[in-house]
Design an enzyme around this catalytic site. Structure first.
Site, PDB file in Angstrom:
ATOM      1  N   GLY A   1       0.815  -1.209   0.000  1.00 49.26           N
ATOM      2  CA  GLY A   1       0.000   0.000   0.000  1.00 49.26           C
ATOM      3  C   GLY A   1       0.846   1.256   0.000  1.00 49.26           C
TER       4      GLY A   1
ATOM      5  N   GLY B   1       0.911   5.448   1.111  1.00 56.97           N
ATOM      6  CA  GLY B   1       0.294   6.443   1.980  1.00 56.97           C
ATOM      7  C   GLY B   1       0.887   7.810   1.783  1.00 56.97           C
TER       8      GLY B   1
ATOM      9  N   VAL C   1       3.923   0.792   2.461  1.00 53.33           N
ATOM     10  CA  VAL C   1       3.932  -0.488   3.167  1.00 53.33           C
ATOM     11  C   VAL C   1       4.284  -1.584   2.178  1.00 53.33           C
ATOM     12  CG1 VAL C   1       2.620  -2.076   4.618  1.00 53.33           C
ATOM     13  CG2 VAL C   1       2.162   0.377   4.756  1.00 53.33           C
TER      14      VAL C   1
ATOM     15  N   ARG D   1      -8.012   8.530  17.294  1.00 50.10           N
ATOM     16  CA  ARG D   1      -8.274   9.762  16.544  1.00 50.10           C
ATOM     17  C   ARG D   1      -8.380   9.585  15.037  1.00 50.10           C
ATOM     18  NH1 ARG D   1      -4.872  14.824  18.367  1.00 50.10           N
ATOM     19  NH2 ARG D   1      -3.144  13.635  17.499  1.00 50.10           N
TER      20      ARG D   1
ATOM     21  N   ASP E   1      -2.527   1.835  12.510  1.00 52.19           N
ATOM     22  CA  ASP E   1      -2.268   3.237  12.213  1.00 52.19           C
ATOM     23  C   ASP E   1      -2.620   4.164  13.375  1.00 52.19           C
ATOM     24  OD1 ASP E   1      -1.498   5.540  11.000  1.00 52.19           O
ATOM     25  OD2 ASP E   1      -2.747   5.311   9.224  1.00 52.19           O
TER      26      ASP E   1
END
Length: 497
Positions: free
Chosen positions: A23, A25, A30, A138, A157
């Site tokens: 992946g 980001g 990753v 969050r 994460d």
């Protein structure tokens, strides 16, 4: 359409063999690597070379430390190692979750309600565990929920996580799953902000879209923020989603934090109640240091006199002792649909795991066969009918004897709760009883941002909040109380500007 960027070059890591990209980001990529000793596949998260400023490095280090602190939990991704590669880029070696995560699934398939409930309870357990450690996630959203080889959800994460407290920053937050208070000009948030995002994630998995997304409509960031702040939560839109589950999402995603569940634990309990109502197996909670019920059935703390919506048997007959909703000055029975006992199943050998055979397999079956839900739903306040001057219910530690026999249908909540402000500043609220019965009364109280409401009993479907208590927006909650002292499983809540 913006072109998809190429992945950064995978670092050369001694003892690891690069396999492929997993992946991309905004701050890190990753990759899948094969670790040589011990031999296993792992996910390696590597910071981008252009993101190596002090702030990003600090976030990366925070993520490693927090996930390591929490990764003993079966629904939080495990961190194996953290270091700096030869080219200077920090990296994390994490558990590789091979199955499709929620971000891949919720847009492409209709996930069954029983599976969503299991996912929800397990995620709520993970969030509650983080909160007990003093950590806010969050950024709970489907993209941050992976799926392990054994089908368990795994929260990941924690890059923008923070310790719990009144102040919060919004750096990196994802708008579709963010609560109104974190989108304000001066954001504030606490555990109830994570409760909102958890429920928004469950909503997305059920609906196949984000909560305030309009299929084919204008879904810009500005429009989404406006709907999150002002529009009521749309129905999920699935005929197989029970009203009780929609009500759980409505409460968990209330605009004002004081109207939400006060904890992820309370969300988990509410989802377990839905499972019980649907006659599904109850998904166990994965929480450390759960208090047990003391001998004789009384809990060893002040929660002993609170009604639990359901009680899950534990080894030796003990059960969890956590309140499913906010503490109130008055304890009122909230009946729950309870599945009948299942026929006995063949005995299981002691020590057989109740979950996956990995570190998630540490659970041992509490009882043989199907889960038996404890019959605690009939517990009521013995003195509920007695009122102090002014209609305020007099608190009492005396509890009525548990009801026996078949479980009665749950008491519905009032509906059509509306408030009207008069010229003198007072606010009059009215509501309707969907199933009026002789002896019905109404338990109500004014909600506050902090503290619990002082509850009062009234005979009519109307109350007035005096002007001196009605400054700004006024919110109340109302339950129906039957003559036999049973009450609404969930109070209705409403506000007036």
């Amino acid at each position: 359409m913006t072109a998809r960027r190429e992945a950064s070059a995978p670092p050369d890591l001694p003892g690891y063999e690069y396999v492929r990209v997993l992946g991309l980001g905004g701050f890190a990529d990753v990759f899948l690597y094969r670790q040589h000793l011990p031999r296993r596949e792992v996910a390696v998260k590597v910071l981008l070379a252009g993101s190596l400023d002090d702030e990003v490095r600090e976030r990366f280090q925070t993520e490693a430390n927090l996930m390591a602190q929490l990764s003993h939990h079966p629904s939080i991704v495990t961190i194996h190692h953290a270091a700096i590669a030869a080219d200077g880029r920090p990296f994390l070696v994490m558990e590789y979750c091979s199955r499709a995560g929620l971000a891949e699934r919720y847009r492409s398939e209709r996930i069954p309600v029983p599976e969503v409930l299991r996912i929800g309870v397990r995620l709520a357990s993970a969030v509650e565990t983080a909160h007990r450690a003093g950590i806010l996630h969050r950024d709970i959203k489907p993209a941050n929920v992976l799926t392990t080889d054994f089908g368990w959800p795994a929260l990941t994460d924690f890059g923008i996580a923070a310790t719990t407290g009144p102040a919060v920053q919004t750096m990196g937050m994802s708008i579709p799953w963010s609560p109104p208070e974190l989108l304000a000009e001066h954001p504030t948030g606490d555990e109830r902000s994570d409760v909102y995002a958890l429920a928004a994630t469950i909503y997305s998995v059920l609906a196949g879209r984000t909560p305030f997304e309009l299929p084919g409509g204008n879904n810009s960031a500005q429009q989404l923020v406006a709907r999150i702040e002002r529009s009521p939560l749309p129905p999920v839109g699935r005929e197989d989603v029970p009203l009780q589950l929609q009500a759980v999402l409505d409460r968990a995603m209330a605009k004002h934090p004081s109207r939400r569940y006060s904890s992820a634990m309370a969300v988990a309990r509410a989802l377990q109640e839905v499972e019980a109502a649907l006659r599904l197996p109850i998904t166990p909670l994965d929480l450390p240091d759960e208090p047990a019920v003391a001998p004789g059935g009384a809990a060893g703390d002040e929660d002993a006199t609170r009604l639990r919506g359901i009680a899950l048997p534990a080894p030796g007959g003990a059960s969890d002792d956590e309140d499913a909703t906010r503490a109130r000055s008055v304890v009122v029975g909230r009946p729950t649909l309870v599945p009948p006992p299942a026929p006995p199943a063949p005995p299981r050998p002691v020590g057989v795991p109740d979950g996956p055979a990995s570190r998630r397999g540490a659970r041992v079956a509490a009882v043989a066969g199907a889960v038996v839900v404890a019959a605690v739903v009939g517990v009521l306040v013995a003195t509920l009918g007695d009122s102090a001057p002014g209609g305020t219910v007099a608190p009492s530690d005396e509890l009525a004897a548990p009801q026996t026999g078949s479980v009665a249908a749950p008491v519905p909540a009032p509906h059509s709760l509306e408030g009207t402000r008069a010229a003198d500043g007072s606010v009059t609220f009215t509501w309707q009883n969907p199933d009026p019965q002789d002896g019905d009364r109404y338990l109500w109280g004014v909600l506050a941002v902090t503290g619990d409401p002082t509850m009062a009993l009234v005979d009519e479907e109307r109350v007035t909040v005096p002007a001196d208590q009605a400054t700004g927006e006024v919110c109340i909650e109302v339950s129906i109380v039957r003559a036999d002292r049973s009450s609404s499983a969930r109070p209705v809540q409403g506000c007036a500007p």
